[in-house]
Enzyme design. Structure first.
Site, PDB file in Angstrom:
ATOM      1  N   SER A 199       0.851  -1.132  -0.026  1.00 26.03           N
ATOM      2  CA  SER A 199       0.136  -0.114   0.098  1.00 26.03           C
ATOM      3  C   SER A 199       0.786   1.194  -0.235  1.00 26.03           C
ATOM      4  O   SER A 199       0.363   2.310  -0.387  1.00 26.03           O
ATOM      5  CB  SER A 199      -0.959   0.019   1.220  1.00 26.03           C
ATOM      6  OG  SER A 199      -0.303  -0.032   2.360  1.00 26.03           O
ATOM      7  N   LYS A 212      -6.474   5.628   7.392  1.00 17.56           N
ATOM      8  CA  LYS A 212      -5.272   6.419   7.113  1.00 17.56           C
ATOM      9  C   LYS A 212      -5.720   7.773   7.058  1.00 17.56           C
ATOM     10  O   LYS A 212      -4.799   8.572   7.347  1.00 17.56           O
ATOM     11  CB  LYS A 212      -4.885   5.723   5.765  1.00 17.56           C
ATOM     12  CG  LYS A 212      -4.237   4.385   5.970  1.00 17.56           C
ATOM     13  CD  LYS A 212      -3.819   3.663   4.597  1.00 17.56           C
ATOM     14  CE  LYS A 212      -3.288   2.338   4.718  1.00 17.56           C
ATOM     15  NZ  LYS A 212      -2.945   1.626   3.497  1.00 17.56           N
TER      16      LYS A 212
END
Length: 297
Positions: free
Chosen positions: A188, A231
Site C-alpha cells: 500500500s 489512514k
C-alpha cells in the site's frame, strides 16, 4: 440494535436521530466500507452504554451526538492511544513534515491492526538515488516484508519505461521507512515509494503537506488497498492538508462530515496524477511531468 442496548441496560436514555447516525457511521468505519456494517456488536454496545452514561451524568432526557462523540474518545483502543502519542512525539522532533517541500521525502500512510477498526498513522519515507553502485538496495529501520520488497522492485520497471533509466543496473536506490520498528508489509506504500524515488532521481521536491496511500502496478495504475478511511483520519491527526488515494476506493470511504472539512481528498487512477499533486513542480521541472504524462496517454 441501539434500542435493544438501551432497553437491556434499563438506565440509559434513548438516542436522538443524530446520535444514532454517528453510531451507524462508526459501524461502517469498523466494517471498513461505506456499504457494510461491522458485526462486532459487543464493541458498539460499549460505546452506546458509555454515551448513555454521559447523558445520565448531565440529567439529559435523551443521549445526543455530543455524548456519542465524547464516548468515542473515552473508549479509544490501545492502538489509537499509541498512535496519538506517537504522532505527538514525531511532530515534536520534526520527523513528520507538514510544511514546505523536500527532495526524496514523502508522507506515506499506514494502519495498525490486522482487522477493522484500523488505526491510521503517517509513515515518513525517504529515498536516495546514487549513480553507479551495486544496484537497488533496501534500508529500513524496521523489518521490510517480502511483499513490500517486491513492490519496491516492481517500481523500477515503471521508471525504466518512463525515463529509460535502469535503476537496477545504473543506480543504487536506498529506501528508508523512517522509525518503522514493527515492520512494513503489503504494497500500500508503493505509490509513495515510487514518488520518493522519482523525486530523488530527478531532483524535484515533494510537497510535505501531502500524504498518500495506494498500490502501484508495473503499468502505472493506482490500485485499491484497505484501511483508507483510517489512514485519512491518521493524516488529519498529523495536520496533513491533502491525501492522495486510489480512485477505485473513493466510493467506500467512511469519513465524518466534520473530518471531510479538515482535509482535501484527491482520488487518482494513474501515477502521473499522483506526481502532479505531490511534486512541487517549478518552471524547469515541467518537462519531467510532460514526459510522464506522455507515457500515460
Amino acid at each position: 440494535f441501539i434500542a435493544q442496548e438501551v432497553k437491556n441496560d434499563a438506565k440509559i436514555p434513548h438516542f436522538t436521530p443524530k446520535a444514532c447516525e454517528l453510531i451507524i457511521l462508526e459501524a461502517k468505519r469498523r466494517g471498513d466500507r461505506s456499504n457494510k456494517l461491522t458485526t462486532r456488536f459487543r464493541e458498539l454496545g460499549g460505546i452506546i452504554r458509555a454515551a448513555g452514561d454521559l447523558a445520565i451524568e448531565r440529567s439529559a432526557p435523551l443521549t445526543d451526538d455530543v455524548d456519542v462523540i465524547k464516548a468515542f474518545n473515552k473508549v479509544k483502543s490501545i492502538e489509537q492511544q499509541i498512535i496519538s502519542r506517537y504522532t505527538e512525539v514525531q511532530k515534536q522532533y520534526s520527523v513528520i513534515n507538514t510544511k514546505g517541500s523536500v527532495i526524496g521525502k514523502i508522507n506515506g500512510l499506514a494502519v495498525i491492526g490486522m482487522i477493522p477498526p484500523y488505526t491510521g498513522m503517517v509513515m515518513p519515507i525517504e529515498a536516495e538515488v546514487v549513480k553507479g553502485g551495486k544496484g537497488t538496495q533496501f534500508i529500513a529501520t524496521g523489518k521490510l516484508g517480502e511483499i513490500a520488497k517486491e513492490s519496491v522492485t516492481n517500481i523500477s520497471a515503471l521508471i525504466q519505461k518512463i525515463f529509460g533509466e535502469d535503476l537496477t543496473k545504473d543506480y543504487s536506490v536506498y529506501i528508508q521507512f523512517i522509525q518503522t520498528h514493527s515492520g512494513v508489509e503489503g504494497d500500500s506504500a508503493s505509490i509513495a515509494v515510487a514518488t520518493a524515488i522519482v523525486s530523488a532521481l530527478k531532483n524535484v521536491p515533494i510537497r510535505q503537506e501531502v500524504a498518500m496511500t495506494g498500490s502501484l502496478s508495473i503499468r502505472g495504475e493506482v490500485l485499491p488497498i484497505g484501511g483508507v478511511s483510517a489512514k485519512i483520519e491518521g493524516a488529519i491527526e498529523s495536520w496533513i492538508k491533502k491525501v492522495i488515494i486510489p480512485k477505485s476506493y473513493l466510493q467506500y470511504l467512511v469519513i465524518s462530515e466534520e473530518n471531510l472539512k479538515k482535509i482535501e481528498i484527491v482520488a487518482v487512477s494513474t501515477f502521473d496524477e499522483v506526481l502532479a499533486h505531490a511534486l512541487d513542480i517549478k518552471k524547469d521541472d515541467k518537462k519531467i511531468l510532460e514526459k510522464i504524462r506522455k507515457y500515460f496517454k
